[in-house]
Design an enzyme around this catalytic site. Structure first.
Site, PDB file in Angstrom:
ATOM      1  N   HIS A 269       0.806  -1.218   0.000  1.00  0.00           N
ATOM      2  CA  HIS A 269       0.000   0.000   0.000  1.00  0.00           C
ATOM      3  C   HIS A 269       0.838   1.267   0.000  1.00  0.00           C
ATOM      4  CE1 HIS A 269       1.209  -0.668   4.096  1.00  0.00           C
ATOM      5  NE2 HIS A 269       0.704   0.456   4.502  1.00  0.00           N
ATOM      6  N   CYS A 270       2.161   1.146   0.074  1.00  0.00           N
ATOM      7  CA  CYS A 270       3.009   2.333   0.211  1.00  0.00           C
ATOM      8  C   CYS A 270       4.071   2.482  -0.868  1.00  0.00           C
ATOM      9  CB  CYS A 270       3.692   2.324   1.586  1.00  0.00           C
ATOM     10  SG  CYS A 270       2.585   2.676   2.954  1.00  0.00           S
ATOM     11  N   ILE A 271       4.967   1.501  -0.942  1.00  0.00           N
ATOM     12  CA  ILE A 271       6.169   1.673  -1.768  1.00  0.00           C
ATOM     13  C   ILE A 271       5.860   1.929  -3.246  1.00  0.00           C
ATOM     14  CG2 ILE A 271       8.394   0.671  -2.429  1.00  0.00           C
ATOM     15  CD1 ILE A 271       8.279  -0.995   0.110  1.00  0.00           C
ATOM     16  N   ASP A 274       3.494   5.828  -2.859  1.00  0.00           N
ATOM     17  CA  ASP A 274       3.854   7.065  -2.172  1.00  0.00           C
ATOM     18  C   ASP A 274       4.847   7.949  -2.912  1.00  0.00           C
ATOM     19  OD1 ASP A 274       2.230   5.916  -0.347  1.00  0.00           O
ATOM     20  OD2 ASP A 274       3.724   5.713   1.250  1.00  0.00           O
TER      21      ASP A 274
END
Length: 434
Positions: A269-271, A274
């Protein structure tokens, strides 16, 4: 005053978004002694929470069941109940669109819902990852349309979520927090809230922008280093070098090096998401983040590269990818969890199917998943399934619930893109690594 309410655990806390970030946060706030109301647009999630039924791996089933039973946490789809909250944390998705541009729809809609019920002495905290400036330039104007003044009548801050699904050591409770508010009062109140909930340091920065940029930097560091090691893996393979041995050898250096490992792509959900929030907002300042964009290109190429490697391995056995029976072991983006968000295994699956392979997916943590508009059920790992396959490709490093010895003993060819077999001390002449 709100400070006294927080200190006395009398503040009612609202959490918008009961997903991987919101539900663990709601649970920890309730366990800390605050009455919590969870808000979500999905009735299914709301009903499950109100029954004390857990659906997030990082939440302890018994904890959720107990705090619901004790009346410390309840969930609703009725956003009108926001008017009863003293604190509201927004933990909604912030995805990228197909052009890798930020989609703040959920943040904007949530902020508008809060604005309709905004009252004096309320604290609003955004936890969703976003680009620097969102809290001040997007949320603040919406909230101030009510006539209430930020920093005087209500408080607004940003505190980035730091959730790592499946991490055994660090959970919401003991992960250090970064807080940046609009003005000293907002920062002070937000810091006090998190200190009342967490068993970890709460680090203050001078404004929401610094806090927003902190989260971007954390995951940009990771995407760039993952891209570096993925490119090294490609070059090392061409040179006949085992990149896994190289990384382990380099890791013996006690300074100036941190190990990253190659794989079939980047998930979670991030790398994968973002850093591109920074890429987007940097254009406003007439700057192109070339390193981030190049890192994204390299990581996006890995699923295709993995399938190309598998195709060559099959060719060496005088087999064609077209019609080959492939068992794909793992569809989750990370080992020993069921989270499929941005999973590179899905992209590997797409490339395999475009090359006309006959693919069977096995994942002990995922019973079914949506693919091209259909629900695909995963298969059970059996000796018969492995024997019939032309190749097994390991795309997720599950350490548990997988009988790898069964795979090694029965497979004609294994392409281990995660080096999980070596990690577990299992070897075989039929194993190739990325």
């Amino acid at each position: 005053m709100l400070k006294e309410k927080i200190l006395n655990k009398e503040a009612v806390v609202g959490v918008i978004g009961l997903g991987y970030v919101g539900l663990p946060l709601a649970v920890e706030k309730a366990k800390a002694g605050f009455k919590v109301i969870g808000f979500d647009i999905q009735q299914k999630k709301v009903d499950m929470v109100n029954r004390g039924e857990n659906y997030i791996g990082d939440v302890v089933n018994e904890d959720l069941e107990q705090i619901v039973k004790d009346g410390m946490l309840r969930a609703t789809t009725d956003f009108d109940e926001l008017k009863n909250c003293d604190v509201v944390a927004i933990c909604v998705p912030t995805p990228l669109d197909k052009y890798k541009q930020p989609d703040l729809t959920y943040v904007v809609n949530s902020t508008k819902e809060v604005a309709k019920r905004l009252h004096k002495d309320m604290l609003v905290v955004l936890e969703s990852t976003t680009y620097p400036g969102t809290t001040e330039e997007v949320m603040k104007p919406i909230l101030e349309e009510t006539g209430l003044k930020c920093g005087e009548d209500f408080y607004l801050a940003f505190s980035p979520e730091r959730v790592d699904p499946g991490n055994i050591r660090y959970k919401t409770k003991n992960t250090p927090k970064v807080v940046g508010g609009i003005g000293e009062k907002s920062t002070e109140v937000a810091k006090l809230l998190y200190e009342s909930v967490l068993d970890a340091e709460v680090f203050v920065v001078s404004s929401p922008k610094e806090a927003e940029m902190t989260k971007i930097l954390e995951n940009t560091f990771r995407i760039v280093n993952i891209a570096l090691i993925n490119e090294m893996a490609i070059v090392a393979n061409k040179m006949g070098i085992n990149i896994w041995e190289v990384v382990n050898a380099a890791s013996t250096k006690p300074f100036g090096f941190m190990p990253f490992y190659p794989g079939p792509g980047v998930g979670g959900h991030c790398i994968p998401i973002d850093p591109f929030y920074l890429t987007y907002i940097a254009r406003k300042y007439n700057y192109h983040t070339r390193l981030i964009e190049l890192a994204g290109e390299i990581n996006d190429f890995m699923p295709e590269y993995v399938v190309d490697r598998l195709m060559k391995l099959l060719n060496e056995q005088k087999k064609c990818m077209n019609g080959a029976k492939i068992v794909m072991l793992g569809i989750a983006y990370k080992g020993d969890i069921d989270d499929m968000r941005e999973s590179p295994a899905l992209k590997v699956l797409g490339h395999l199917e475009r090359n006309l392979a006959d693919v069977t997916v096995v994942d002990p943590y995922v019973s079914e998943f949506r693919w091209n508009g259909e629900i695909i059920k995963t298969a059970k790992l059996t000796a018969e399934l492995i024997k019939e396959a032309d190749a097994v490709i390991i795309t997720t490093a599950h350490k548990h619930k997988v009988d790898y010895k069964l795979v090694v003993d029965n497979a004609k060819l294994i392409f281990d893109t995660k080096n999980i077999l070596k990690t577990l001390g299992i070897s075989g002449e039929n194993v190739e690594v990325l």
